[in-house]
Design an enzyme around this catalytic site. Structure first.
Site, PDB file in Angstrom:
ATOM      1  N   LYS A 243     -20.881 -16.442  -0.052  1.00 21.73           N
ATOM      2  CA  LYS A 243     -22.315 -16.245   0.151  1.00 21.73           C
ATOM      3  C   LYS A 243     -23.040 -15.483  -0.950  1.00 21.73           C
ATOM      4  CE  LYS A 243     -22.278 -16.324   5.157  1.00 21.73           C
ATOM      5  NZ  LYS A 243     -22.153 -15.458   6.319  1.00 21.73           N
TER       6      LYS A 243
ATOM      7  N   GLY B 186     -14.069  -3.796  -0.239  1.00 22.51           N
ATOM      8  CA  GLY B 186     -15.422  -3.286  -0.011  1.00 22.51           C
ATOM      9  C   GLY B 186     -15.814  -2.237  -1.036  1.00 22.51           C
TER      10      GLY B 186
ATOM     11  N   GLY C 151     -11.104  -8.912  -1.679  1.00 21.67           N
ATOM     12  CA  GLY C 151      -9.896  -9.244  -0.938  1.00 21.67           C
ATOM     13  C   GLY C 151      -9.412 -10.670  -1.178  1.00 21.67           C
TER      14      GLY C 151
ATOM     15  N   ARG D  75       0.819  -1.219   0.000  1.00 18.15           N
ATOM     16  CA  ARG D  75       0.000   0.000   0.000  1.00 18.15           C
ATOM     17  C   ARG D  75       0.850   1.265   0.000  1.00 18.15           C
ATOM     18  NH1 ARG D  75      -4.957  -2.222   3.723  1.00 18.15           N
ATOM     19  NH2 ARG D  75      -6.152  -2.955   1.936  1.00 18.15           N
TER      20      ARG D  75
HETATM   21  P1  ADP Z   1     -13.865 -11.849  -2.027  1.00 14.56           P
HETATM   22  O1  ADP Z   1     -13.096 -11.456  -0.791  1.00 14.56           O
HETATM   23  O2  ADP Z   1     -12.964 -12.097  -3.197  1.00 14.56           O
HETATM   24  O3  ADP Z   1     -14.970 -10.896  -2.333  1.00 14.56           O
HETATM   25  P2  ADP Z   1     -15.552 -13.636  -0.531  1.00 14.56           P
HETATM   26  O4  ADP Z   1     -15.100 -12.985   0.720  1.00 14.56           O
HETATM   27  O5  ADP Z   1     -16.947 -13.417  -0.963  1.00 14.56           O
HETATM   28  O6  ADP Z   1     -14.545 -13.275  -1.732  1.00 14.56           O
HETATM   29  O7  ADP Z   1     -15.386 -15.215  -0.404  1.00 14.56           O
HETATM   30  C1  ADP Z   1     -14.157 -15.830  -0.184  1.00 14.56           C
HETATM   31  C2  ADP Z   1     -14.317 -17.076   0.640  1.00 14.56           C
HETATM   32  O8  ADP Z   1     -15.254 -17.970   0.055  1.00 14.56           O
HETATM   33  C3  ADP Z   1     -13.015 -17.841   0.755  1.00 14.56           C
HETATM   34  O9  ADP Z   1     -12.590 -17.838   2.087  1.00 14.56           O
HETATM   35  C4  ADP Z   1     -13.368 -19.238   0.261  1.00 14.56           C
HETATM   36  O10 ADP Z   1     -12.776 -20.257   1.044  1.00 14.56           O
HETATM   37  C5  ADP Z   1     -14.875 -19.253   0.407  1.00 14.56           C
HETATM   38  N1  ADP Z   1     -15.485 -20.287  -0.438  1.00 14.56           N
HETATM   39  C6  ADP Z   1     -15.401 -20.405  -1.774  1.00 14.56           C
HETATM   40  N2  ADP Z   1     -16.034 -21.522  -2.192  1.00 14.56           N
HETATM   41  C7  ADP Z   1     -16.536 -22.129  -1.096  1.00 14.56           C
HETATM   42  C8  ADP Z   1     -17.278 -23.328  -0.872  1.00 14.56           C
HETATM   43  N3  ADP Z   1     -17.618 -24.119  -1.879  1.00 14.56           N
HETATM   44  N4  ADP Z   1     -17.612 -23.626   0.395  1.00 14.56           N
HETATM   45  C9  ADP Z   1     -17.241 -22.818   1.421  1.00 14.56           C
HETATM   46  N5  ADP Z   1     -16.556 -21.674   1.266  1.00 14.56           N
HETATM   47  C10 ADP Z   1     -16.187 -21.329   0.032  1.00 14.56           C
HETATM   48 MG    MG Z   2     -13.573 -11.661   1.324  1.00 10.93          MG
END
Ligand code: ADP
Ligand code: MG
Length: 397
Positions: A202, A377, A354, A38
């Site tokens: 989610k 975010g 992230g 950063r």
């Molecule tokens: P980002 O930070 O890129 O926006 P998210 O925070 O929404 O992504 O999601 C990331 C998390 O989702 C990771 O920790 C990953 O392990 C989890 N994840 C991905 N696929 C699955 C799955 N099939 N079951 C449980 N967790 C999952």
């Molecule tokens: Mg995340």
């Protein structure tokens, strides 16, 4: 929101320029900075201002001191690191009230190209509440305001929004300019086909993203934990996989919306399932239904092929959310395959979120992407189609 003035559009010579940076860097127990990404990201803007004769006053938050001074969250280590990188002493104004005697004196004594760093803006309780008093104090130090902290652009705080009520000239730095250019063009003016890849844990956390992107994309690919709610909506059994029962009807609605809009929506056709949420758990690939006692932790090989085929002709790709539990090597194949597919494309590729950024870097493919967003975010809210207050507040071109 996209037509904002940048530092190159204004005259900064001899001016006191307050720059909101993102120096929210990780520290170890000895207060050593463990990742300087950063700080490096902020250098182009700082150097431009120095080279053009500005008096450069830097500010940032670090961590969550919750409105009071916390020595372990002081920006002092950042001043040291910056001094080294800039080859010039950066004066650290160690005021617990951020704009105190040290800051005022240091700023009063500045010459052109000097650099002063203020203390952690979140030492002040007003900061995150955007209370005018602190905004006014910050503004009193400077003639010009530059926002270069994309990571906080989705929040209206004193140091990125409030301060612009009192400093009329407010523009973006190079980091924010790049974010606006890539994310903005991808969403609002993309070279087509535009493909979005969504994953992560989610559906509920990305509802607005799915909804907004369906208005924009040619193809929407859904993997990761959120895919099981879509599979369930199609009448498939998902065993012990992540499932948000409250969102099954929403998933149905989104599939209908895709059909109406002529958007190709892809969800997994096979799944890597495991007995437990553990890297070395017993696992296998299944098509169609997932039995009780098994949970989906990654997309399967046919799905990898389906998704990679859909990406082949893409000219713009936005990726947010891993395809599986990439933190466990045995369930990182889907995520790595998508990362590799993007890296090999002759297209604009944008990574936001992230964990997605971590996954791409873990695969060693970070430098093969067109743009890696610096704000999880903030990039998510951008993809939701929301205006980011930290950008809205800046001067239009
Ligand atoms: P980002 O930070 O890129 O926006 P998210 O925070 O929404 O992504 O999601 C990331 C998390 O989702 C990771 O920790 C990953 O392990 C989890 N994840 C991905 N696929 C699955 C799955 N099939 N079951 C449980 N967790 C999952
Ligand atoms: Mg995340």
């Amino acid at each position: 929101m996209l037509n904002k003035k940048s530092i190159e559009d204004i005259d900064v010579k001899g001016k006191r320029v307050l720059v909101r940076c993102d120096f929210n860097v990780p520290l170890d127990d000895q207060l050593n900075i463990t990742d300087e990404t950063r700080i490096d990201g902020a250098l182009p803007t700082i150097k431009y201002l120095m080279e053009n004769g500005a008096k450069v006053i830097l500010c940032s938050h670090m961590g969550k001191p919750k409105g009071e001074p916390k020595p372990e969250l002081s920006l002092a280590p950042v001043a040291k690191a910056l001094s080294k990188k800039l080859g010039k002493d950066v004066i650290f104004a160690a005021d617990n009230n951020v704009v105190g005697e040290n800051a005022k004196k240091a700023v009063a004594e500045m010459k052109e190209s000097d650099v002063v760093l203020l203390e952690n803006t979140r030492y002040r309780a007003e900061e995150t509440k955007n209370i005018p008093e602190f905004s006014q104090e910050l503004a009193s130090l400077a003639d010009v305001f530059v926002n270069d902290a994309f990571g906080t652009a989705h929040r209206a705080h004193c140091s990125n929004v409030g301060v612009t009520d009192y400093i009329k000239t407010a523009v973006c730095g190079y980091l924010i300019q790049k974010e606006i250019e890539f994310l903005g063009n991808a969403v609002n003016n993309p070279v087509r086909p535009l493909v979005a890849v969504l994953g992560g844990s989610k559906v509920s956390s990305k509802i607005s993203v799915i909804n907004n992107l369906l208005e924009k994309v040619d193809t929407l690919i859904i993997g990761g934990g959120m895919a099981y709610t879509f599979m369930k909506a199609l009448g498939r059994e998902v065993g012990d996989s992540l499932l948000e029962t409250d969102y099954i009807s929403y998933a149905k609605e989104m599939m209908e919306k895709a059909e109406k809009k002529g958007v190709k929506l892809l969800i997994p056709v096979d799944t890597v399932v495991a007995k437990e949420f553990k890297n070395d758990a017993e696992s296998k690939v299944v098509k169609g239904n997932i039995e009780e006692g098994w949970m989906g932790l990654d997309i399967g090989p046919e799905t990898i092929k389906l998704f990679c085929d859909a990406l082949k002709d893409a000219k713009t790709v936005v990726w947010n959310g891993p395809m599986g539990v990439f933190e466990m090597p045995n369930f990182a194949k889907g995520t790595n395959a998508i990362a590799k597919a993007l890296a090999d494309l002759d297209a604009t590729t944008i990574i936001g979120g992230g964990d997605s950024v971590a996954a791409v870097n873990q695969a060693g493919l970070g430098d093969k992407m067109s743009h890696i967003s610096t704000g999880g975010g903030a990039s998510l809210e951008f993809l939701e189609g929301k205006d980011l207050p930290g950008i809205v507040a800046l001067n239009d071109k």
